[in-house]
Design an enzyme around this catalytic site. Structure first.
Site, PDB file in Angstrom:
ATOM      1  N   HIS A 182      -2.668 -17.710  -9.482  1.00 20.52           N
ATOM      2  CA  HIS A 182      -1.491 -17.015  -8.749  1.00 20.52           C
ATOM      3  C   HIS A 182      -1.123 -18.134  -7.825  1.00 20.52           C
ATOM      4  O   HIS A 182      -1.141 -17.831  -6.405  1.00 20.52           O
ATOM      5  CB  HIS A 182      -1.803 -15.721  -8.084  1.00 20.52           C
ATOM      6  CG  HIS A 182      -0.628 -15.033  -7.468  1.00 20.52           C
ATOM      7  ND1 HIS A 182       0.662 -15.130  -8.338  1.00 20.52           N
ATOM      8  CD2 HIS A 182      -0.410 -14.534  -6.457  1.00 20.52           C
ATOM      9  CE1 HIS A 182       1.490 -14.419  -7.520  1.00 20.52           C
ATOM     10  NE2 HIS A 182       0.904 -14.002  -6.439  1.00 20.52           N
ATOM     11  N   ASP A 197      -6.367   2.079   6.513  1.00 23.09           N
ATOM     12  CA  ASP A 197      -5.774   0.907   7.111  1.00 23.09           C
ATOM     13  C   ASP A 197      -6.548   0.758   8.315  1.00 23.09           C
ATOM     14  O   ASP A 197      -7.141   1.661   8.861  1.00 23.09           O
ATOM     15  CB  ASP A 197      -4.447   0.955   7.302  1.00 23.09           C
ATOM     16  CG  ASP A 197      -3.692  -0.455   7.601  1.00 23.09           C
ATOM     17  OD1 ASP A 197      -2.948  -1.021   6.547  1.00 23.09           O
ATOM     18  OD2 ASP A 197      -3.995  -1.145   8.430  1.00 23.09           O
ATOM     19  N   ARG A 219       2.092 -13.455   3.403  1.00 26.32           N
ATOM     20  CA  ARG A 219       2.628 -14.756   3.983  1.00 26.32           C
ATOM     21  C   ARG A 219       3.923 -14.573   4.924  1.00 26.32           C
ATOM     22  O   ARG A 219       4.745 -13.839   4.816  1.00 26.32           O
ATOM     23  CB  ARG A 219       3.072 -15.667   2.822  1.00 26.32           C
ATOM     24  CG  ARG A 219       1.890 -16.429   2.109  1.00 26.32           C
ATOM     25  CD  ARG A 219       2.768 -17.376   0.951  1.00 26.32           C
ATOM     26  NE  ARG A 219       3.086 -16.738  -0.158  1.00 26.32           N
ATOM     27  CZ  ARG A 219       3.892 -17.339  -1.032  1.00 26.32           C
ATOM     28  NH1 ARG A 219       4.110 -18.765  -0.876  1.00 26.32           N
ATOM     29  NH2 ARG A 219       4.364 -16.706  -2.024  1.00 26.32           N
ATOM     30  N   GLY A 221       0.856  -1.294  -0.032  1.00 28.52           N
ATOM     31  CA  GLY A 221      -0.049   0.228  -0.162  1.00 28.52           C
ATOM     32  C   GLY A 221       0.670   1.264  -0.140  1.00 28.52           C
ATOM     33  O   GLY A 221       0.501   2.269  -0.710  1.00 28.52           O
ATOM     34  N   ASN A 241      -8.162 -13.373   5.235  1.00 27.36           N
ATOM     35  CA  ASN A 241      -8.231 -12.549   4.275  1.00 27.36           C
ATOM     36  C   ASN A 241      -9.647 -12.529   3.512  1.00 27.36           C
ATOM     37  O   ASN A 241     -10.022 -11.658   3.293  1.00 27.36           O
ATOM     38  CB  ASN A 241      -6.911 -12.606   3.141  1.00 27.36           C
ATOM     39  CG  ASN A 241      -5.900 -12.243   3.727  1.00 27.36           C
ATOM     40  OD1 ASN A 241      -5.812 -11.877   4.868  1.00 27.36           O
ATOM     41  ND2 ASN A 241      -4.479 -12.462   2.989  1.00 27.36           N
ATOM     42  N   ILE A 265      -5.320  -7.187  -4.931  1.00 26.44           N
ATOM     43  CA  ILE A 265      -3.830  -8.025  -4.664  1.00 26.44           C
ATOM     44  C   ILE A 265      -3.651  -8.750  -3.696  1.00 26.44           C
ATOM     45  O   ILE A 265      -2.885  -9.757  -3.737  1.00 26.44           O
ATOM     46  CB  ILE A 265      -2.944  -6.706  -4.489  1.00 26.44           C
ATOM     47  CG1 ILE A 265      -2.873  -5.662  -5.656  1.00 26.44           C
ATOM     48  CG2 ILE A 265      -1.263  -7.337  -4.395  1.00 26.44           C
ATOM     49  CD1 ILE A 265      -1.841  -4.539  -5.330  1.00 26.44           C
ATOM     50  N   THR A 266      -4.698  -8.804  -2.677  1.00 26.18           N
ATOM     51  CA  THR A 266      -4.472  -9.719  -1.480  1.00 26.18           C
ATOM     52  C   THR A 266      -4.567 -11.120  -1.923  1.00 26.18           C
ATOM     53  O   THR A 266      -5.373 -11.515  -2.814  1.00 26.18           O
ATOM     54  CB  THR A 266      -5.880  -9.423  -0.396  1.00 26.18           C
ATOM     55  OG1 THR A 266      -5.628  -7.901  -0.165  1.00 26.18           O
ATOM     56  CG2 THR A 266      -5.735 -10.066   0.643  1.00 26.18           C
ATOM     57  N   ARG A 275       8.545 -11.308 -13.214  1.00 23.93           N
ATOM     58  CA  ARG A 275       9.648 -12.474 -12.695  1.00 23.93           C
ATOM     59  C   ARG A 275      10.248 -13.232 -13.829  1.00 23.93           C
ATOM     60  O   ARG A 275      11.480 -13.155 -13.935  1.00 23.93           O
ATOM     61  CB  ARG A 275       8.925 -13.114 -11.729  1.00 23.93           C
ATOM     62  CG  ARG A 275       8.618 -12.242 -10.561  1.00 23.93           C
ATOM     63  CD  ARG A 275       8.156 -13.063  -9.288  1.00 23.93           C
ATOM     64  NE  ARG A 275       7.838 -12.294  -8.034  1.00 23.93           N
ATOM     65  CZ  ARG A 275       6.902 -12.575  -7.166  1.00 23.93           C
ATOM     66  NH1 ARG A 275       6.273 -13.259  -7.271  1.00 23.93           N
ATOM     67  NH2 ARG A 275       7.182 -11.449  -6.104  1.00 23.93           N
TER      68      ARG A 275
HETATM   69  O1  TXD Z   1       0.897 -10.997  -6.750  1.00 22.63           O
HETATM   70  C1  TXD Z   1       0.225 -10.789  -5.878  1.00 22.63           C
HETATM   71  N1  TXD Z   1      -1.386 -10.744  -6.083  1.00 22.63           N
HETATM   72  C2  TXD Z   1       0.767 -10.627  -4.716  1.00 22.63           C
HETATM   73  C3  TXD Z   1      -0.011 -10.373  -3.456  1.00 22.63           C
HETATM   74  C4  TXD Z   1       2.174 -10.347  -4.392  1.00 22.63           C
HETATM   75  C5  TXD Z   1       2.721  -9.946  -3.040  1.00 22.63           C
HETATM   76  C6  TXD Z   1       1.764  -9.983  -1.931  1.00 22.63           C
HETATM   77  N2  TXD Z   1       0.657 -10.368  -2.224  1.00 22.63           N
HETATM   78  C7  TXD Z   1      -0.542 -10.017  -0.928  1.00 22.63           C
HETATM   79  O2  TXD Z   1      -0.670  -8.782  -0.856  1.00 22.63           O
HETATM   80  C8  TXD Z   1      -0.034 -10.672   0.419  1.00 22.63           C
HETATM   81  O3  TXD Z   1      -0.057 -12.127   0.499  1.00 22.63           O
HETATM   82  C9  TXD Z   1      -0.929  -9.917   1.171  1.00 22.63           C
HETATM   83  O4  TXD Z   1      -2.119 -10.742   1.243  1.00 22.63           O
HETATM   84  C10 TXD Z   1      -1.266  -8.579   0.509  1.00 22.63           C
HETATM   85  C11 TXD Z   1      -0.437  -7.419   1.181  1.00 22.63           C
HETATM   86  O5  TXD Z   1       0.690  -7.779   1.202  1.00 22.63           O
HETATM   87  P1  TXD Z   1       1.727  -6.591   1.983  1.00 22.63           P
HETATM   88  O6  TXD Z   1       3.238  -6.896   1.832  1.00 22.63           O
HETATM   89  O7  TXD Z   1       1.261  -5.141   1.720  1.00 22.63           O
HETATM   90  O8  TXD Z   1       1.093  -6.720   3.559  1.00 22.63           O
HETATM   91  P2  TXD Z   1       1.293  -5.811   4.568  1.00 22.63           P
HETATM   92  O9  TXD Z   1       2.632  -5.101   4.842  1.00 22.63           O
HETATM   93  O10 TXD Z   1       1.009  -6.734   5.999  1.00 22.63           O
HETATM   94  O11 TXD Z   1      -0.042  -4.822   4.833  1.00 22.63           O
HETATM   95  C12 TXD Z   1      -1.344  -5.509   4.774  1.00 22.63           C
HETATM   96  C13 TXD Z   1      -2.006  -4.346   5.456  1.00 22.63           C
HETATM   97  C14 TXD Z   1      -1.418  -4.061   6.967  1.00 22.63           C
HETATM   98  O12 TXD Z   1      -1.117  -2.723   7.182  1.00 22.63           O
HETATM   99  C15 TXD Z   1      -2.778  -4.175   7.832  1.00 22.63           C
HETATM  100  O13 TXD Z   1      -2.907  -3.530   9.038  1.00 22.63           O
HETATM  101  C16 TXD Z   1      -3.849  -3.965   6.731  1.00 22.63           C
HETATM  102  O14 TXD Z   1      -3.307  -4.379   5.776  1.00 22.63           O
HETATM  103  N3  TXD Z   1      -5.135  -4.642   7.136  1.00 22.63           N
HETATM  104  C17 TXD Z   1      -6.373  -4.073   7.003  1.00 22.63           C
HETATM  105  N4  TXD Z   1      -6.731  -2.803   6.160  1.00 22.63           N
HETATM  106  C18 TXD Z   1      -7.881  -2.289   6.089  1.00 22.63           C
HETATM  107  N5  TXD Z   1      -8.870  -3.276   6.346  1.00 22.63           N
HETATM  108  C19 TXD Z   1      -8.771  -4.382   7.118  1.00 22.63           C
HETATM  109  N6  TXD Z   1      -9.620  -5.028   7.381  1.00 22.63           N
HETATM  110  C20 TXD Z   1      -7.296  -4.514   7.324  1.00 22.63           C
HETATM  111  N7  TXD Z   1      -6.756  -5.870   7.787  1.00 22.63           N
HETATM  112  C21 TXD Z   1      -5.584  -5.679   7.743  1.00 22.63           C
END
Ligand code: TXD
Length: 316
Positions: free
Chosen positions: A175, A33, A82, A14, A95, A118-119, A151
């Site tokens: 994916h 967030d 992960r 984000g 998620n 993206i999640t 990649r």
């Molecule tokens: O190719 C792809 N699609 C991907 C997907 C490639 C890389 C990573 N991918 C996935 O993206 C990864 O498996 C995660 O499911 C997401 C987000 O990865 P990121 O690295 O940004 O994770 P972070 O740094 O933990 O950020 C997730 C944020 C964190 O700040 C939480 O507080 C917040 O999500 N969060 C929320 N925000 C809003 N609303 C709710 N409910 C919530 N819950 C957690």
């Protein structure tokens, strides 16, 4: 008028999405967030970088989901990433619940937005998102293929010693580790990859290793980082999709799109080549598959379908 881009989830991806959106002057940014203070802190930090970068766009951080109101683009990374030893599928329940709630919020606050999920686990999450947001299939997509193809392009460019910009390729399917890299549709400056490697006397075993490394590309980074997963390339990939929509570029990109008969599949999301322009997903492109590719795709489809039925059970 300036566009409004809302980023739900202000973590690693984000924050990087926000930085890229601002530097590329795509529009005003709202970072949302659940964590108190964090999106506000990142927004303040990003705002201060405008003194150096000179972008004209505003950025705000909030815990108030109604602030997504009337967004043009929403990119979702909310959830848990992960950790070493975890598969993408281990994230399903946590998620899934988060994405369901965000889907309902999108329906309420910005039903006309172009939304990129993206999640992870990606193909199941984008399905959940579309189900609860009621967005049209054209306006609800998942990002994975652009990243997986990037990649593959990177590894090939290193091995073949050619510019990454001269490599055209894409990855089909879900994916997951059973994604299908499209070797037969890969070209180097227009020359089919298979001809190119024959000329260079590069053995196919080397290419197969690259394909495996691509399939495991996310896991390799998770292991190295020890905390969290890849975020720079995922953010760049999603921004390329958002840009294609905002600037009506009609770009051909591999995205998780809703299939309604294409590739013989119905009522599911999966990675396929699509054209993205101002209407969102304007067309899904079908390519001929070899027998081996069809078989691999079948396996990938099965994994996606079992995840979707598992998440449907959890959420109903
Ligand atoms: O190719 C792809 N699609 C991907 C997907 C490639 C890389 C990573 N991918 C996935 O993206 C990864 O498996 C995660 O499911 C997401 C987000 O990865 P990121 O690295 O940004 O994770 P972070 O740094 O933990 O950020 C997730 C944020 C964190 O700040 C939480 O507080 C917040 O999500 N969060 C929320 N925000 C809003 N609303 C709710 N409910 C919530 N819950 C957690």
């Amino acid at each position: 008028m300036k566009k409004k881009i809302t980023l739900i989830g202000a973590g690693n991806i984000g924050g990087t999405l926000a930085h890229l959106s601002l530097i590329k002057k795509l529009g005003d940014v709202v970072l949302i967030d659940v964590m108190k203070g964090m999106p506000q802190g990142k927004a303040l930090d990003l705002s201060q970088s405008s003194a150096v970068e000179g972008f004209p766009c505003k950025v705000e951080g909030t815990n108030d989901f109604s602030q997504m109101k009337n967004s043009d683009v929403v990119i979702i990374t909310a959830g848990i990433p992960r950790q070493p030893g975890m598969s993408r599928d281990d994230l399903l329940e946590t998620n899934g619940k988060i994405i369901k709630k965000i889907g309902l919020d999108i329906k309420k606050y910005c039903p006309k937005a172009f939304v990129i999920c993206i999640t992870n686990p990606l193909d199941a999450m984008v399905f959940v998102l579309q189900k609860y947001s009621k967005l049209s299939a054209a306006k609800c997509v998942g990002m994975a293929g652009v990243l997986d193809s990037s990649r593959l392009k990177f590894f090939l460019s290193k091995e073949l010693n050619v510019s990454i910009n001269d490599i055209q390729t894409f990855v089909l399917g879900g994916h997951g580790d059973d994604m299908v890299p499209m070797v037969n549709h890969t070209t180097i400056g227009g020359i089919p990859l298979l001809d190119f490697i024959k000329k260079r006397k590069i053995p196919m075993t080397k290419i197969n290793k690259i394909l495996d490394r691509t399939r495991m590309g996310g896991g390799e980074i998770v292991k190295l980082l020890q905390r969290g997963s890849a975020f720079y390339a995922p953010a760049s990939s999603a921004i390329q999709m958002a840009e294609a929509y905002l600037l009506d570029q009609k770009k051909l990109l591999p995205c998780a799109a809703y299939l309604n008969g294409q590739y013989g599949l119905k009522n599911m999301y999966m990675g396929v080549p699509v054209i993205i322009g101002s209407k969102g997903v304007e067309e899904i492109i079908e390519v001929p598959l070899s027998t081996a590719e069809k078989k691999m795709l079948k396996t990938s489809v099965k994994s996606v379908q079992s995840l979707v039925s598992a998440v449907n059970k959890i959420l109903n």
